[in-house]
Design a protein around this motif. Structure first.
Motif, PDB file in Angstrom:
ATOM      1  N   HIS A  30       0.781  -1.207  -0.002  1.00 18.33           N
ATOM      2  CA  HIS A  30      -0.039  -0.072   0.077  1.00 18.33           C
ATOM      3  C   HIS A  30       0.897   1.252   0.110  1.00 18.33           C
ATOM      4  N   LEU A  31       0.566   2.204  -0.860  1.00 12.08           N
ATOM      5  CA  LEU A  31       1.138   3.474  -0.705  1.00 12.08           C
ATOM      6  C   LEU A  31       0.328   4.506  -1.456  1.00 12.08           C
ATOM      7  N   GLY A  32      -0.312   5.383  -0.313  1.00  8.77           N
ATOM      8  CA  GLY A  32      -1.430   6.323  -0.630  1.00  8.77           C
ATOM      9  C   GLY A  32      -2.358   5.724  -1.029  1.00  8.77           C
ATOM     10  N   MET A  33      -3.214   5.979  -2.272  1.00 10.47           N
ATOM     11  CA  MET A  33      -4.179   5.334  -2.707  1.00 10.47           C
ATOM     12  C   MET A  33      -3.904   4.299  -3.956  1.00 10.47           C
ATOM     13  N   ILE A  34      -2.872   3.779  -3.830  1.00  9.13           N
ATOM     14  CA  ILE A  34      -2.375   2.408  -4.536  1.00  9.13           C
ATOM     15  C   ILE A  34      -2.323   1.424  -3.410  1.00  9.13           C
ATOM     16  N   GLY A  35      -2.987   0.134  -3.981  1.00  9.38           N
ATOM     17  CA  GLY A  35      -2.734  -1.144  -3.135  1.00  9.38           C
ATOM     18  C   GLY A  35      -2.473  -2.189  -3.991  1.00  9.38           C
ATOM     19  N   ALA A  36      -1.873  -3.224  -3.481  1.00  7.61           N
ATOM     20  CA  ALA A  36      -1.917  -4.504  -4.339  1.00  7.61           C
ATOM     21  C   ALA A  36      -1.909  -5.428  -3.245  1.00  7.61           C
ATOM     22  N   VAL A  37      -2.579  -6.464  -3.692  1.00  3.99           N
ATOM     23  CA  VAL A  37      -2.742  -7.937  -3.151  1.00  3.99           C
ATOM     24  C   VAL A  37      -2.258  -9.017  -3.779  1.00  3.99           C
ATOM     25  N   GLU A  38      -1.226  -9.645  -3.219  1.00  2.00           N
ATOM     26  CA  GLU A  38      -0.541 -10.747  -3.991  1.00  2.00           C
ATOM     27  C   GLU A  38      -1.060 -12.161  -3.377  1.00  2.00           C
ATOM     28  N   LEU A  39      -1.710 -13.169  -4.364  1.00  2.00           N
ATOM     29  CA  LEU A  39      -2.175 -14.219  -4.144  1.00  2.00           C
ATOM     30  C   LEU A  39      -1.383 -15.307  -4.415  1.00  2.00           C
ATOM     31  N   PHE A  40      -0.896 -16.392  -3.343  1.00  2.00           N
ATOM     32  CA  PHE A  40      -0.288 -17.598  -3.672  1.00  2.00           C
ATOM     33  C   PHE A  40      -0.721 -18.679  -3.409  1.00  2.00           C
ATOM     34  N   LYS A  41      -0.434 -19.754  -3.985  1.00  2.00           N
ATOM     35  CA  LYS A  41      -1.075 -21.105  -3.941  1.00  2.00           C
ATOM     36  C   LYS A  41      -0.781 -21.598  -2.442  1.00  2.00           C
ATOM     37  N   ASP A  42       0.427 -21.099  -1.647  1.00  2.00           N
ATOM     38  CA  ASP A  42       0.434 -21.473  -0.381  1.00  2.00           C
ATOM     39  C   ASP A  42       0.980 -20.185   0.186  1.00  2.00           C
ATOM     40  N   ALA A  43       0.422 -19.430   0.869  1.00  2.00           N
ATOM     41  CA  ALA A  43       0.694 -18.105   1.582  1.00  2.00           C
ATOM     42  C   ALA A  43       2.060 -18.349   2.455  1.00  2.00           C
ATOM     43  N   THR A  44       2.009 -19.301   3.097  1.00  2.00           N
ATOM     44  CA  THR A  44       2.866 -19.541   4.202  1.00  2.00           C
ATOM     45  C   THR A  44       4.448 -19.829   3.790  1.00  2.00           C
ATOM     46  N   GLY A  67     -19.346  -5.592 -10.160  1.00  2.00           N
ATOM     47  CA  GLY A  67     -19.563  -4.201 -10.418  1.00  2.00           C
ATOM     48  C   GLY A  67     -18.335  -3.416 -10.317  1.00  2.00           C
ATOM     49  N   VAL A  68     -17.191  -4.149  -9.947  1.00  2.00           N
ATOM     50  CA  VAL A  68     -16.012  -3.271  -9.662  1.00  2.00           C
ATOM     51  C   VAL A  68     -14.964  -3.736 -10.527  1.00  2.00           C
ATOM     52  N   LEU A  69     -14.315  -2.717 -11.068  1.00  2.64           N
ATOM     53  CA  LEU A  69     -13.237  -2.940 -12.119  1.00  2.64           C
ATOM     54  C   LEU A  69     -12.135  -2.561 -11.685  1.00  2.64           C
ATOM     55  N   THR A  70     -11.074  -3.666 -12.007  1.00  2.91           N
ATOM     56  CA  THR A  70      -9.542  -3.451 -11.526  1.00  2.91           C
ATOM     57  C   THR A  70      -9.096  -4.457 -12.280  1.00  2.91           C
ATOM     58  N   ARG A  71      -7.547  -4.511 -12.075  1.00  2.00           N
ATOM     59  CA  ARG A  71      -6.619  -5.260 -12.964  1.00  2.00           C
ATOM     60  C   ARG A  71      -5.660  -5.999 -12.356  1.00  2.00           C
ATOM     61  N   PRO A  72      -5.281  -7.248 -12.719  1.00  2.00           N
ATOM     62  CA  PRO A  72      -4.354  -7.890 -12.107  1.00  2.00           C
ATOM     63  C   PRO A  72      -2.954  -7.643 -12.906  1.00  2.00           C
ATOM     64  N   ILE A  73      -1.995  -7.840 -12.210  1.00  2.00           N
ATOM     65  CA  ILE A  73      -0.501  -8.068 -12.578  1.00  2.00           C
ATOM     66  C   ILE A  73      -0.133  -9.411 -12.432  1.00  2.00           C
ATOM     67  N   GLY A  74      -0.205 -10.619 -13.186  1.00  2.00           N
ATOM     68  CA  GLY A  74       0.022 -11.575 -12.617  1.00  2.00           C
ATOM     69  C   GLY A  74      -0.758 -12.175 -11.688  1.00  2.00           C
ATOM     70  N   ASN A  75      -0.475 -12.784 -10.513  1.00  2.00           N
ATOM     71  CA  ASN A  75      -1.209 -13.127  -9.270  1.00  2.00           C
ATOM     72  C   ASN A  75      -1.528 -11.826  -8.427  1.00  2.00           C
ATOM     73  N   THR A  76      -1.414 -10.644  -8.783  1.00  2.00           N
ATOM     74  CA  THR A  76      -1.131  -9.603  -7.749  1.00  2.00           C
ATOM     75  C   THR A  76      -2.504  -8.633  -8.553  1.00  2.00           C
ATOM     76  N   ILE A  77      -3.360  -8.470  -7.667  1.00  2.00           N
ATOM     77  CA  ILE A  77      -4.559  -7.779  -7.656  1.00  2.00           C
ATOM     78  C   ILE A  77      -4.115  -6.076  -7.412  1.00  2.00           C
ATOM     79  N   VAL A  78      -4.181  -5.335  -8.524  1.00  2.00           N
ATOM     80  CA  VAL A  78      -3.882  -3.876  -8.274  1.00  2.00           C
ATOM     81  C   VAL A  78      -5.154  -3.235  -8.019  1.00  2.00           C
ATOM     82  N   LEU A  79      -5.049  -2.305  -6.991  1.00  2.00           N
ATOM     83  CA  LEU A  79      -6.324  -1.249  -6.908  1.00  2.00           C
ATOM     84  C   LEU A  79      -5.758   0.083  -6.911  1.00  2.00           C
ATOM     85  N   MET A  80      -6.343   0.990  -7.649  1.00  2.00           N
ATOM     86  CA  MET A  80      -6.158   2.288  -7.614  1.00  2.00           C
ATOM     87  C   MET A  80      -7.353   3.168  -7.836  1.00  2.00           C
TER      88      MET A  80
END
Length: 106
Positions: A30-44, A67-80
């Motif tokens: 997270h930085l300001g109004m930019i966020g990213a959530v990275e997904l893993f098969k095994d998060a640990t 009803g929410v538009l966003t985009r991925p970069i690979g397995n990372t969901i980017v919120l802006m």
């Protein structure tokens, strides 16, 4: 708009951090109004989903259906989200993201 940003940035940070409890969320940035959530098969172990599984894309498609538009970069969901977003709208984006992750990787 600029006066509303600090509380919105904090709301985004708190909402993203809350996603860490989901089993496949391995990293949140997270930085300001930019966020990213990275997904893993095994998060640990940080074992990645194969890119051919298109997990990030599937989460974004699930979000779009809600009803929410966003985009991925690979397995990372980017919120802006735009700076003019309301607190209620931001909460909805975060809720739809969590729900979509649960649906796709359940």
């Amino acid at each position: 708009t600029l006066e509303k940003l600090p509380p919105l940035c904090e709301r985004l940070r708190v909402g993203l951090e809350a996603l860490r409890v989901l089993p496949h969320v391995g990293d949140v940035r997270h930085l300001g109004m930019i966020g990213a959530v990275e997904l893993f098969k095994d998060a640990t172990t940080k074992e990645s989903f194969p890119l051919t599984d298109k997990v990030g894309m599937r989460v974004c498609v699930e979000m779009r259906q809600r009803g929410v538009l966003t985009r991925p970069i690979g397995n990372t969901i980017v919120l802006m989200p735009p700076y003019c977003i309301s607190s209620a709208q931001l909460d909805r984006v975060l809720s739809v993201l969590a729900e979509s992750i649960r649906v796709v990787v359940a």
